[in-house]
Enzyme design. Structure first.
Site, PDB file in Angstrom:
ATOM      1  N   GLY A  11     -17.295 -11.566  16.466  1.00 45.93           N
ATOM      2  CA  GLY A  11     -18.736 -11.365  16.296  1.00 45.93           C
ATOM      3  C   GLY A  11     -19.273 -10.296  17.239  1.00 45.93           C
ATOM      4  O   GLY A  11     -18.543  -9.729  18.060  1.00 45.93           O
ATOM      5  N   SER A 127     -29.285 -21.153  22.606  1.00 42.32           N
ATOM      6  CA  SER A 127     -30.180 -20.198  21.937  1.00 42.32           C
ATOM      7  C   SER A 127     -31.656 -20.518  22.149  1.00 42.32           C
ATOM      8  O   SER A 127     -32.054 -21.692  22.233  1.00 42.32           O
ATOM      9  CB  SER A 127     -29.871 -20.246  20.440  1.00 42.32           C
ATOM     10  OG  SER A 127     -30.903 -19.636  19.703  1.00 42.32           O
ATOM     11  N   GLU A 129     -33.601 -20.446  19.888  1.00 38.58           N
ATOM     12  CA  GLU A 129     -34.009 -21.201  18.695  1.00 38.58           C
ATOM     13  C   GLU A 129     -34.194 -22.689  19.027  1.00 38.58           C
ATOM     14  O   GLU A 129     -34.825 -23.417  18.264  1.00 38.58           O
ATOM     15  CB  GLU A 129     -32.976 -21.039  17.577  1.00 38.58           C
ATOM     16  CG  GLU A 129     -33.063 -19.711  16.850  1.00 38.58           C
ATOM     17  CD  GLU A 129     -34.359 -19.564  16.059  1.00 38.58           C
ATOM     18  OE1 GLU A 129     -34.613 -20.386  15.170  1.00 38.58           O
ATOM     19  OE2 GLU A 129     -35.113 -18.616  16.327  1.00 38.58           O
ATOM     20  N   TYR A 151     -29.795 -24.857  12.211  1.00 42.50           N
ATOM     21  CA  TYR A 151     -29.114 -24.093  13.267  1.00 42.50           C
ATOM     22  C   TYR A 151     -29.652 -24.494  14.643  1.00 42.50           C
ATOM     23  O   TYR A 151     -28.892 -24.784  15.567  1.00 42.50           O
ATOM     24  CB  TYR A 151     -29.312 -22.588  13.028  1.00 42.50           C
ATOM     25  CG  TYR A 151     -28.888 -21.729  14.200  1.00 42.50           C
ATOM     26  CD1 TYR A 151     -27.565 -21.336  14.361  1.00 42.50           C
ATOM     27  CD2 TYR A 151     -29.813 -21.308  15.164  1.00 42.50           C
ATOM     28  CE1 TYR A 151     -27.166 -20.560  15.451  1.00 42.50           C
ATOM     29  CE2 TYR A 151     -29.429 -20.530  16.252  1.00 42.50           C
ATOM     30  CZ  TYR A 151     -28.113 -20.158  16.385  1.00 42.50           C
ATOM     31  OH  TYR A 151     -27.728 -19.393  17.462  1.00 42.50           O
ATOM     32  N   PHE A 190     -29.136  -9.858   9.836  1.00 43.59           N
ATOM     33  CA  PHE A 190     -30.202 -10.076  10.827  1.00 43.59           C
ATOM     34  C   PHE A 190     -31.252  -8.979  10.698  1.00 43.59           C
ATOM     35  O   PHE A 190     -30.938  -7.840  10.346  1.00 43.59           O
ATOM     36  CB  PHE A 190     -29.601 -10.114  12.243  1.00 43.59           C
ATOM     37  CG  PHE A 190     -28.596 -11.213  12.403  1.00 43.59           C
ATOM     38  CD1 PHE A 190     -29.006 -12.513  12.666  1.00 43.59           C
ATOM     39  CD2 PHE A 190     -27.239 -10.969  12.241  1.00 43.59           C
ATOM     40  CE1 PHE A 190     -28.083 -13.548  12.776  1.00 43.59           C
ATOM     41  CE2 PHE A 190     -26.310 -11.988  12.344  1.00 43.59           C
ATOM     42  CZ  PHE A 190     -26.728 -13.286  12.615  1.00 43.59           C
ATOM     43  N   GLY A 213     -38.987 -10.739   4.558  1.00 45.30           N
ATOM     44  CA  GLY A 213     -39.815 -11.943   4.537  1.00 45.30           C
ATOM     45  C   GLY A 213     -41.018 -11.783   5.454  1.00 45.30           C
ATOM     46  O   GLY A 213     -41.769 -10.810   5.352  1.00 45.30           O
TER      47      GLY A 213
END
Ligand code: NDP
Ligand code: GDR
Length: 329
Positions: A11, A127, A129, A151, A190, A213
Site C-alpha cells: 500500500g 485512524s 476516522e 471502517y 481516494f 460526492g
C-alpha cells in the site's frame, strides 16, 4: 541489523515506510497476500532487499509463519481494507481484515513468541476516522470516539485491542491516530488522487469531467512520506504510547479542487465537476482537524509538506504519468 515486519507493504504507507526503514539500516520483511500479487514488482523496486512473505490478515497460521520467519524487532500493522466507502459494501470483510486482523497479528506475536512479548515492538495504524462525528475540535489523543462507518468501527476495535495488549501483556504497542495522508502513490479511489488524476487527464484532453460526492466535507491532509516517519519515531521511544499525527489545518474538497485545477491553469472548475449520488456516504464525517502537539513534543515530529505543495505534487505526478501513457498509445 534490526528486523521489521510490515503488513500492508504493497500500500501507499507500506512503500514509504519500507523505503525509510531500508534507509535506516533495517532488514525489511513484507507480508503480501494473494496469488501473483501485481504489486510485488513495485515493492521490490522501491524497497531494495525486501523479503516478501505470503500471508493474509484473515489467516492466522500465515501470520504466525511470517512472524516465525522474520523474527521481527518491530512490527508495523498497516494492512487493512482502508477505503471507507467500500466498508459499507463489504462490512464483514472490513471487520475481518481491518478489525480482527489486528487481533490475529497480536496473537501471532504471542503464539510465535511462546508468550514472550518483551522483545517485539508493535505499531497499529489507527485512524482519525475513529473520531467520526467529532466531540471536540481539534481532535487529540483524549477526544472520545464516534466512528461513522464500518471502517471506523473496525479501526476503533483495533485501537482498543492495541491498548489492551499493552496493558494485559506489557507489549510495547503504539497506536498512531493518523489523519489523512496522501501522495502520488495514493490509490485512485481516494478523493485527493481521484481529483489529481482527473485534473491531469482533463488538462491533457483525455477526459471531460470528474464525478464526485460531497464537496463540503473537510479533512486534515498531510504527506504520507512525513507520516511514516512518525510511525517509526513512536517505536523508538522508552515507553509505548498513542499519538495523533496531523497537520492542524483543515480544507474542504472544494478547496482541494481549487488548488488542483489552478495547477493546470483552470480557475473556474464548475463545468468539469459532476455530482454523483454513488459517491455520497450513508453517514459522513463532516470535518476533521488534528492537534499533534503531543507528537511534536514527545516525538520531535512535524509535517514538512503543506496542503498546496501536496496537491501540486500529486497533480504534477499524474500529469507526467498520464502524458507518458498517452505518448505510448
Ligand atoms: P492502502 O489501501 O494503500 O494499503 C492497504 C494495504 O493493506 C495493502 O498493502 C493491501 O494489500 C493490504 N491488505 C488489504 N487486505 C489485506 C489482507 N486481507 N491481508 C493482508 N494485507 C491486506 O492503505 P494506506 O497505505 O493508505 O494506509 C495504511 C494503513 O493506515 C491502513 O491500515 C489504513 O487503514 C491506515 N490509515 C491510513 C490513512 C491514510 O490517510 N492513508 C490514515 C489513517 C490510517 P493489497 O495491495 O494486496 O491490496
Ligand atoms: P477518507 O478518504 O474517507 O477520509 O479516508 P477519502 O479520500 O475516501 O474521502 C475524503 C472525503 O472526500 C469525500 N468525497 C469523496 N471521496 C471519495 N473517495 N470519492 C469521491 O468521489 C468523493 N467525493 C467526495 C468523502 O465523502 C470524504 O468526506 C481516508 C482513508 O485513507 C482511511 O483509510 C483513513 O483512515 C482516513 O483517510 C483517515
Amino acid at each position: 541489523m534490526p528486523r521489521a515486519l510490515i503488513t500492508g507493504i504493497t500500500g501507499q504507507d507500506g512503500l514509504y515506510l519500507g523505503e525509510l526503514l531500508v534507509g535506516r539500516g533495517y532488514e525489511v520483511f513484507g507480508l503480501v497476500r494473494g496469488q501473483s500479487n501485481p504489486k510485488v514488482a513495485t515493492v521490490e523496486r522501491l524497497v531494495p532487499g525486501v523479503v516478501l512473505l505470503e500471508g493474509d490478515l484473515t489467516d492466522l497460521p500465515s501470520l504466525i509463519g511470517a512472524v516465525e520467519i522474520s523474527q521481527p524487532d518491530e512490527v508495523y500493522n498497516l494492512g487493512a481494507i482502508s477505503f471507507v466507502g467500500l466498508s459499507w459494501k463489504q462490512a464483514e470483510l472490513t471487520g475481518e481484515t481491518t478489525g480482527m486482523g489486528v487481533l490475529r497479528v497480536l496473537e501471532a506475536l504471542r503464539i510465535a513468541g511462546g508468550n514472550d512479548l518483551s522483545r517485539v515492538r508493535f505499531y497499529q495504524a489507527s485512524s482519525s476516522e475513529m473520531f467520526g462525528k467529532v466531540r471536540e475540535t481539534p481532535q487529540r489523543e483524549t477526544t472520545p470516539f464516534h466512528p461513522r462507518s464500518p471502517y471506523g468501527v473496525a479501526k476503533t476495535f483495533g485501537h482498543y485491542l492495541t491498548v489492551n495488549y499493552r496493558e494485559s501483556y506489557g507489549l510495547f504497542a503504539c497506536s498512531g491516530m493518523l489523519f489523512n495522508h496522501e501522495s502520488p502513490r495514493r490509490g485512485i479511489e481516494f478523493v485527493t488522487r481521484k481529483i489529481s488524476r482527473a485534473v491531469a487527464r482533463i488538462s491533457l484532453g483525455l477526459q471531460d469531467s470528474v464525478s464526485l460526492g460531497n464537496l463540503e466535507s473537510r479533512r486534515d491532509w498531510g504527506f504520507a512520506g512525513d507520516y511514516v516517519d512518525a510511525m517509526w519515531r513512536m517505536l523508538q521511544q522508552d515507553t509505548p504510547d498513542d499519538f495523533v499525527v496531523a497537520t492542524g489545518e483543515t480544507h474542504s474538497i472544494r478547496e482541494l479542487l481549487d488548488v488542483a485545477f489552478a495547477r493546470v491553469g483552470i480557475e473556474d472548475w464548475s463545468g468539469y465537476v459532476r455530482s454523483d449520488p454513488r459517491f455520497f456516504r450513508p453517514a459522513e464525517v463532516d470535518v476533521l482537524v488534528g492537534d499533534a502537539s503531543k507528537a511534536r513534543e514527545v516525538l520531535g515530529w512535524k509535517p514538512r509538506v503543506g496542503f498546496h505543495e501536496l496537491v501540486e505534487m500529486m497533480v504534477d505526478a499524474d500529469l507526467a504519468t498520464e502524458a507518458a501513457a498517452a505518448d505510448r498509445h
